[in-house]
Structure formats: C-alpha cells, structure tokens
Design a protein around this motif. Structure first.
Motif, mmCIF file in Angstrom:
data_model
loop_
_atom_site.group_PDB
_atom_site.id
_atom_site.type_symbol
_atom_site.label_atom_id
_atom_site.label_comp_id
_atom_site.label_asym_id
_atom_site.label_seq_id
_atom_site.Cartn_x
_atom_site.Cartn_y
_atom_site.Cartn_z
ATOM 1 N N GLU A 73 -0.561 -1.805 -6.976
ATOM 2 C CA GLU A 73 0.304 -1.832 -8.253
ATOM 3 C C GLU A 73 1.461 -2.851 -7.657
ATOM 4 O O GLU A 73 1.992 -3.680 -8.419
ATOM 5 N N TYR A 74 1.891 -2.616 -6.443
ATOM 6 C CA TYR A 74 2.799 -3.657 -5.585
ATOM 7 C C TYR A 74 2.422 -4.661 -4.964
ATOM 8 O O TYR A 74 2.890 -5.738 -5.049
ATOM 9 N N ARG B 121 -3.839 3.129 -5.573
ATOM 10 C CA ARG B 121 -3.778 2.661 -6.816
ATOM 11 C C ARG B 121 -2.329 2.261 -6.990
ATOM 12 O O ARG B 121 -2.108 0.858 -7.253
#
Length: 107
Positions: A35-36, A31
């Motif tokens: 997100e990056y 996760r």
C-alpha cells in the motif's frame, strides 16, 4: 539394491504469487508494504513529486442535519451572540467536568 526414490512433490508457489498466503494474517505485512510501495512507484512513473492528502470520512449527514449545520456556518457573522448552551465551555467548567470524571473513575 536401489534405494527407494521419493515421489516428486508439486513445487510450492512463490510467496508473492500465493493468493492464499497474501490474504492470510501472515501476509498482512506485505499487503501494508504494498500500500506504500505501489503508489510510490506510480508517482515516480508519472513524475509526481509533491502531493496533498485529505483525510476525512466517506459518510455524510442527513440532509436536515447538514442544512442546520450549514445555516449555523452561514450565520457566523451575526450580531447576536449564540445561545448560552452553544457557547464554548469556560476554563472553570472544564476543570469541574474533569474533577467529576476523575471522581467517577475512582469511585
């Protein structure tokens, strides 16, 4: 004699399609990586090369508190000095407070 044939088992889902795994503590690393990676893919797709990031709080202050602080900012060019309790601490005061904190921690 025929050996006993094992029952076929249901195929395990792929990890990236397994919502239970992704939302588990073990899936946290994926996760975070997502997100990056997802914004980077979007930036490449939109041909965005540079960005500016603003960090701040989504919280806001009560209207009376915000108005008071805004008034202080608006009056920064005042010819009158701020009250003594609104002045920055002197180096001596800071050293004194540090000493009091160290004594309290030791005691």
């Amino acid at each position: 004699m025929n050996p006993k044939v094992p029952e076929t088992q249901e195929q395990a889902p792929l990890a990236y399609e397994n919502a239970e795994f992704l939302s588990s503590p073990d899936g946290r690393m994926l996760r975070i990586l997502a997100e990056y990676q997802e914004p980077m893919a979007r930036f490449r797709r939109e041909r965005i090369q540079d960005t500016v990031v603003f960090f701040g709080s989504a919280r806001f202050r009560a209207l009376d508190v915000a108005s008071s602080e805004l008034e202080l900012l608006a009056n920064t060019g005042s010819s009158e000095p701020a009250p003594k309790d609104a002045q920055p601490a002197s180096p001596e005061e800071i050293a004194s407070w540090r000493g009091e904190c160290a004594e309290a921690a030791a005691g």
